[in-house]
Design an enzyme around this catalytic site. Sequence first.
Site, PDB file in Angstrom:
ATOM      1  N   PRO A 376       0.762  -1.160   0.039  1.00 49.86           N
ATOM      2  CA  PRO A 376       0.105   0.029  -0.164  1.00 49.86           C
ATOM      3  C   PRO A 376       0.843   1.272  -0.069  1.00 49.86           C
ATOM      4  O   PRO A 376       2.018   1.245   0.151  1.00 49.86           O
ATOM      5  CB  PRO A 376      -0.744  -0.234   1.316  1.00 49.86           C
ATOM      6  CG  PRO A 376      -0.053  -1.076   2.265  1.00 49.86           C
ATOM      7  CD  PRO A 376       0.710  -1.922   1.080  1.00 49.86           C
ATOM      8  N   PRO A 377       0.369   2.421  -0.085  1.00 46.91           N
ATOM      9  CA  PRO A 377       1.097   3.509  -0.265  1.00 46.91           C
ATOM     10  C   PRO A 377       1.460   3.915   0.989  1.00 46.91           C
ATOM     11  O   PRO A 377       0.913   3.682   2.014  1.00 46.91           O
ATOM     12  CB  PRO A 377       0.101   4.693  -0.807  1.00 46.91           C
ATOM     13  CG  PRO A 377      -1.102   3.936  -1.591  1.00 46.91           C
ATOM     14  CD  PRO A 377      -1.172   2.621  -0.659  1.00 46.91           C
ATOM     15  N   VAL A 379       4.361   3.249   2.852  1.00 53.83           N
ATOM     16  CA  VAL A 379       4.860   2.072   3.689  1.00 53.83           C
ATOM     17  C   VAL A 379       6.398   2.107   3.351  1.00 53.83           C
ATOM     18  O   VAL A 379       7.183   1.421   4.078  1.00 53.83           O
ATOM     19  CB  VAL A 379       4.235   0.574   3.370  1.00 53.83           C
ATOM     20  CG1 VAL A 379       3.097   0.444   3.717  1.00 53.83           C
ATOM     21  CG2 VAL A 379       4.631   0.224   1.830  1.00 53.83           C
ATOM     22  N   GLY A 380       7.102   3.038   2.564  1.00 56.22           N
ATOM     23  CA  GLY A 380       8.125   3.210   2.300  1.00 56.22           C
ATOM     24  C   GLY A 380       9.017   2.596   1.108  1.00 56.22           C
ATOM     25  O   GLY A 380      10.192   2.329   1.289  1.00 56.22           O
ATOM     26  N   LYS A 381       8.327   2.053   0.181  1.00 58.98           N
ATOM     27  CA  LYS A 381       8.936   1.373  -0.962  1.00 58.98           C
ATOM     28  C   LYS A 381       9.673   2.079  -1.728  1.00 58.98           C
ATOM     29  O   LYS A 381      10.949   1.703  -1.885  1.00 58.98           O
ATOM     30  CB  LYS A 381       7.627   1.003  -1.923  1.00 58.98           C
ATOM     31  CG  LYS A 381       6.750  -0.016  -1.255  1.00 58.98           C
ATOM     32  CD  LYS A 381       5.679  -0.503  -2.125  1.00 58.98           C
ATOM     33  CE  LYS A 381       4.949   0.602  -3.113  1.00 58.98           C
ATOM     34  NZ  LYS A 381       4.003   1.566  -1.899  1.00 58.98           N
ATOM     35  N   THR A 382       9.642   3.291  -1.869  1.00 60.60           N
ATOM     36  CA  THR A 382      10.631   3.951  -2.813  1.00 60.60           C
ATOM     37  C   THR A 382      11.937   4.489  -1.629  1.00 60.60           C
ATOM     38  O   THR A 382      12.878   4.537  -2.332  1.00 60.60           O
ATOM     39  CB  THR A 382       9.866   5.396  -3.247  1.00 60.60           C
ATOM     40  OG1 THR A 382       8.642   4.970  -3.789  1.00 60.60           O
ATOM     41  CG2 THR A 382      10.696   6.323  -4.092  1.00 60.60           C
ATOM     42  N   SER A 743     -13.449 -14.027   0.280  1.00 60.64           N
ATOM     43  CA  SER A 743     -12.699 -14.389   1.553  1.00 60.64           C
ATOM     44  C   SER A 743     -13.789 -13.898   2.800  1.00 60.64           C
ATOM     45  O   SER A 743     -13.164 -13.753   3.904  1.00 60.64           O
ATOM     46  CB  SER A 743     -11.676 -13.528   1.587  1.00 60.64           C
ATOM     47  OG  SER A 743     -11.756 -11.943   1.597  1.00 60.64           O
TER      48      SER A 743
END
Length: 780
Positions: A376-377, A379-382, A743
């Site tokens: 999700p946006p 969370v520090g991927k970049t 689910s």
Amino acid sequence: MSSVSPIQIPSRLPLLLTHEGVLLPGSTMRTSVDSARNLQLVRSRLLKGTSLQSTILGVIPNTPDPASDAQDLPPLHRIGTAALAVQVVGSNWPKPHYTLLITGLCRFQIVQVLKEKPYPVAEVEQLDRLEEFPNASKTREELGELSEQFYKYAVQLVEMLDMSVPAVAKLRRLLDSLPREALPDILTSIIRTSNKEKLQILDAVSLEERFKMTIPLLVRQIEGLKLLQKTRKHKQDDDKRVIAIRPIRRITHIPGTLEDEDEDEDHDDIVMLEKKIRTSSMPEQAHKVCVKEIKRLKKMPQSMPEYALTRNYLELMVELPWNKSTTDRLDIRAARILLDNDHYAMEKLKKRVLEYLAVRQLKNNLKGPILCFVGPPGVGKTSVGRSVAKTLGREFHRIALGGVCDQSDIRGHRRTYVGSMPGRIINGLKTVGVNNPVFLLDEVDKLGKSLQGDPAAALLEVLDPEQNHNFTDHYLNVAFDLSQVLFIATANTTATIPPALLDRMEIIQVPGYTQEEKIEIAHRHLIPKQLEQHGLTPQQIQIPQVTTLDIITRYTREAGVRSLDRKFGAICRAVAVKVAEGPHKEAKLDRSNVAEGEGCKEHILEDAKSESVSDTTDLGLPPEMPILIDFHALKDILGPPMYEMEVSERLSQPGVAIGLAWTPLGGEIMFVEASRMDGEGQLTLTGQLGDVMKESAHLAISWLRSNAKKYHLTNASGSFDLLDNTDIHLHFPAGAVTKDGPSAGVTIVTCLASLFSGRLVRSDVAMTGEITLRGLVLPD
């Protein structure tokens, strides 16, 4: 020629008054018409006429047409040219006007002006004829040497020009095919002459006079061409001499001296470019292409558009890092410490980076992995990609792919197009200057598709370790090795990534943060960053962990920490206002006390202070340091809480369970409520459910009915037939939101089991997963 019937112009001609140029017989001229009488002539005569005679005009030179009809005609030039209107083009911008293309036929003399309005018409007398000339032998006898001399100069002038140009070759043929009597007018209109000189040629009715006037003009033009050719030849010789002596002059200097550096700066750009190509470490194939292009560049004039394109291409080829790379830092302990300092949690990502470093220690020529961080946006991927580059000691370059819908952004444009440029991959390599950087392909799940191609398909070659060692950009048109580049892609979901592209990447899920992790991230990274950005220190503001937990649970609801970071920013701004205004308020109060000098004023201030002790926005006195942010301060700064913890309250009765719903932003919890009532055994479903969730509800009630005795589930009358005289209503709150997915089965079963057993569901448990008819819970 004598057998051809002569051209007879009408005895009455409409007059077109011009003052910009002089039209000679046999020549063509383009003229603009915007005055009143000339406009009326074009509209009435040319546009409405249907015969060939209506297209013949009398062109009067050196005579401006009055701007208005009310003004009288100026004195007309005595001699004019009968012309044929070949083309008429009209336009209304910037004002109404016409552009005429006219061809001169012959001279005429004005006998009498018949009328002036709406356009002038005159009676004319034809002075010469284009197609009726005296006998050639008779002409040579009368003109003699004059005609031969003119012809000799005309041939000499034309042969000095470039005969490879079609127009020049055609003119040379015309010199032999046209009668010599027509040549003075034609050549005068071609060579460089003034309007005054052309007017003199027009007024020369006699052939002998016309030849005498034209010959000096030809001689002048020939001398000018000779001087120009001599100047160009001298310049070319000087250029060759400079190039020849430059190496000798360079040897005489001591390398590294200031004089040598100045000399290098003065070198020709092409020579320097050729030197860079020779000393570069590009592959043999690329070197051959560059040598070929530099040879073409030397033969091109700088005015050609292709000159700049070829030069830009060669400069790019020289600047690319064909064999230049950085040395990786392979210390695993130092890398672990650096990753832990930069990011809290994210154990999967850190583990994968350390594994890559460990394998690199054992094998030097390891190909760069293709990683894809999905989460999700916020969370520090970049930022993790930047930390990976920092850990490895490599250069970092980010390529934003969100909204890109042209495959040329990846592969570049072919050099045949105007404004062509390399793709983002090659341009990024040129920017970082090494061939083993860390490339972050941001938002790879948001690539578009258009008529210009599919950029996701273009990425297939880039992100394939078996192919990218031979990546060919359309602009370069030579192979470049991308196998040493570490590609890291980021995405919020894999649903929009094409399967072929997804298959080439190693997917690493980046989950959202828990409350405990957010608290640690806030106090390790977010709060110190916000304090630094707002000029505050820990001695001025304190945010306890309890307050941080309140912000996380009551003011934000997200998987990442972006909203949390913004909330800390709002708190720091409010505290900055108090810190900045405090001393000024204190000084203002002191001046007021001195000016008044009365005890009643101090008493009023003390009363005001006692009334606003609980008001945190009162800035009448400087705040005590450090300012402690508690729950009351949060309400004043951020407003009332946006979210309430309602789980324990809503689970205070049977028939309520908590499910987990997936969203692109990280997911959320979802309540499921059930109630029963007397009825006919119907199942009612509400909450904008999709077909899959409706089937899950029917599946859940069927499994419970078949296992009612086993789990002691009964209806209100004590029967194990749960739907006997009983209706069930199943509701998913937030009815305005459409819900669907496979689910929800286990949550619905738990909710109905709680309803029929009378037992409460634990408030700290949420669930997800599908259930089968045999009671198996399938993973989500």
